[in-house]
Design a protein around this motif. Structure first.
Motif, PDB file in Angstrom:
ATOM      1  N   VAL A  83       0.837  -1.210   0.000  1.00 53.60           N
ATOM      2  CA  VAL A  83       0.000   0.000   0.000  1.00 53.60           C
ATOM      3  C   VAL A  83       0.867   1.253   0.000  1.00 53.60           C
ATOM      4  O   VAL A  83       0.650   2.175  -0.799  1.00 53.60           O
ATOM      5  CB  VAL A  83      -0.972  -0.013   1.200  1.00 53.60           C
ATOM      6  N   THR A  84       1.854   1.299   0.887  1.00 47.45           N
ATOM      7  CA  THR A  84       2.681   2.507   0.957  1.00 47.45           C
ATOM      8  C   THR A  84       3.526   2.693  -0.299  1.00 47.45           C
ATOM      9  O   THR A  84       3.705   3.816  -0.769  1.00 47.45           O
ATOM     10  CB  THR A  84       3.581   2.494   2.203  1.00 47.45           C
ATOM     11  N   SER A  85       4.018   1.614  -0.861  1.00 47.60           N
ATOM     12  CA  SER A  85       4.784   1.707  -2.096  1.00 47.60           C
ATOM     13  C   SER A  85       3.919   2.218  -3.245  1.00 47.60           C
ATOM     14  O   SER A  85       4.356   3.069  -4.032  1.00 47.60           O
ATOM     15  CB  SER A  85       5.364   0.342  -2.450  1.00 47.60           C
ATOM     16  N   SER A  91       2.241   8.996  -6.392  1.00 46.51           N
ATOM     17  CA  SER A  91       2.564  10.402  -6.138  1.00 46.51           C
ATOM     18  C   SER A  91       3.762  10.872  -6.955  1.00 46.51           C
ATOM     19  O   SER A  91       4.139  12.036  -6.898  1.00 46.51           O
ATOM     20  CB  SER A  91       2.854  10.616  -4.653  1.00 46.51           C
ATOM     21  N   GLY A  92       4.385   9.956  -7.680  1.00 48.43           N
ATOM     22  CA  GLY A  92       5.514  10.323  -8.517  1.00 48.43           C
ATOM     23  C   GLY A  92       6.859  10.036  -7.888  1.00 48.43           C
ATOM     24  O   GLY A  92       7.892  10.372  -8.467  1.00 48.43           O
ATOM     25  N   TYR A  93       6.878   9.422  -6.723  1.00 53.19           N
ATOM     26  CA  TYR A  93       8.123   9.112  -6.032  1.00 53.19           C
ATOM     27  C   TYR A  93       8.440   7.625  -6.183  1.00 53.19           C
ATOM     28  O   TYR A  93       8.386   6.856  -5.233  1.00 53.19           O
ATOM     29  CB  TYR A  93       8.024   9.511  -4.555  1.00 53.19           C
ATOM     30  N   HIS A  94       8.787   7.238  -7.409  1.00 54.18           N
ATOM     31  CA  HIS A  94       9.031   5.831  -7.710  1.00 54.18           C
ATOM     32  C   HIS A  94      10.230   5.269  -6.947  1.00 54.18           C
ATOM     33  O   HIS A  94      10.213   4.109  -6.531  1.00 54.18           O
ATOM     34  CB  HIS A  94       9.235   5.644  -9.214  1.00 54.18           C
ATOM     35  N   ALA A  95      11.265   6.079  -6.769  1.00 56.15           N
ATOM     36  CA  ALA A  95      12.456   5.600  -6.078  1.00 56.15           C
ATOM     37  C   ALA A  95      12.142   5.247  -4.627  1.00 56.15           C
ATOM     38  O   ALA A  95      12.580   4.207  -4.121  1.00 56.15           O
ATOM     39  CB  ALA A  95      13.560   6.653  -6.129  1.00 56.15           C
ATOM     40  N   ILE A  96      11.356   6.085  -3.969  1.00 58.50           N
ATOM     41  CA  ILE A  96      10.991   5.797  -2.580  1.00 58.50           C
ATOM     42  C   ILE A  96      10.108   4.554  -2.517  1.00 58.50           C
ATOM     43  O   ILE A  96      10.285   3.688  -1.653  1.00 58.50           O
ATOM     44  CB  ILE A  96      10.297   7.008  -1.928  1.00 58.50           C
ATOM     45  N   SER A  98      10.104   2.035  -4.562  1.00 61.83           N
ATOM     46  CA  SER A  98      10.943   0.868  -4.797  1.00 61.83           C
ATOM     47  C   SER A  98      11.778   0.517  -3.570  1.00 61.83           C
ATOM     48  O   SER A  98      11.965  -0.662  -3.255  1.00 61.83           O
ATOM     49  CB  SER A  98      11.873   1.119  -5.986  1.00 61.83           C
ATOM     50  N   GLN A  99      12.260   1.528  -2.865  1.00 66.33           N
ATOM     51  CA  GLN A  99      13.029   1.271  -1.652  1.00 66.33           C
ATOM     52  C   GLN A  99      12.161   0.653  -0.556  1.00 66.33           C
ATOM     53  O   GLN A  99      12.625  -0.201   0.203  1.00 66.33           O
ATOM     54  CB  GLN A  99      13.672   2.570  -1.144  1.00 66.33           C
ATOM     55  N   ILE A 100      10.905   1.061  -0.472  1.00 66.38           N
ATOM     56  CA  ILE A 100       9.981   0.445   0.486  1.00 66.38           C
ATOM     57  C   ILE A 100       9.804  -1.029   0.158  1.00 66.38           C
ATOM     58  O   ILE A 100       9.797  -1.882   1.045  1.00 66.38           O
ATOM     59  CB  ILE A 100       8.626   1.192   0.503  1.00 66.38           C
ATOM     60  N   GLU A 101       9.669  -1.353  -1.132  1.00 69.17           N
ATOM     61  CA  GLU A 101       9.522  -2.750  -1.542  1.00 69.17           C
ATOM     62  C   GLU A 101      10.769  -3.563  -1.185  1.00 69.17           C
ATOM     63  O   GLU A 101      10.655  -4.694  -0.707  1.00 69.17           O
ATOM     64  CB  GLU A 101       9.250  -2.830  -3.038  1.00 69.17           C
ATOM     65  N   ILE A 102      11.951  -2.991  -1.400  1.00 65.99           N
ATOM     66  CA  ILE A 102      13.192  -3.702  -1.056  1.00 65.99           C
ATOM     67  C   ILE A 102      13.272  -3.929   0.445  1.00 65.99           C
ATOM     68  O   ILE A 102      13.607  -5.030   0.909  1.00 65.99           O
ATOM     69  CB  ILE A 102      14.421  -2.929  -1.579  1.00 65.99           C
TER      70      ILE A 102
END
Length: 128
Positions: A83-85, A91-96, A98-102
């Motif tokens: 959900v958070t990812s 919101s346009g913050y793909h890098a964040i 992706s880091q949440i998923e990692i």
């Protein structure tokens, strides 16, 4: 609420948000947030039913309750991370996102370590 109702709720929210987005973008966000809350509430309600089922299964088997708690932690980590990812990515913050998923993958591995250890011990006892 079954999957058809949930799908209709989601599609209706998206259509309403798209219609409102032209005039009032802040209301579009509120519509989306309300739909997410309703769908999440229904998912959590279903998890309670699943939790009751696992407790019944534990009564019939010799499964340790600690394994059940680990399983529920893994489900929780996966759900929250997804959900958070998705919110970050939308919101346009793909890098964040992706880091949440990692981080979630590492957290799942960490939480599941006792189960993996128990599996390896069982296999080595079986082979010995």
């Amino acid at each position: 609420m079954n999957i058809i109702k949930t799908g209709i709720l989601g599609l209706s929210a998206v259509l309403c948000a798209l219609l409102v987005k032209e005039q009032k973008p802040q209301f579009s966000l509120l519509i989306s947030l309300a739909a997410c809350i309703l769908i999440s509430y229904n998912a959590i309600f279903r998890l309670k039913t699943l939790s009751d089922l696992f407790e019944s299964l534990m009564a019939y088997t010799a499964m340790k309750s600690s394994y059940f708690l680990i399983l529920m932690k893994i489900v929780g980590i996966s759900y929250i991370a997804d959900v958070t990812s998705a919110i970050c990515k939308d919101s346009g913050y793909h890098a964040i996102g992706s880091q949440i998923e990692i981080f979630a993958k590492v957290a799942v591995l960490t939480v599941s370590a006792p189960v993996m250890l128990a599996v390896f011990q069982t296999v080595t006892e079986f082979l010995a």
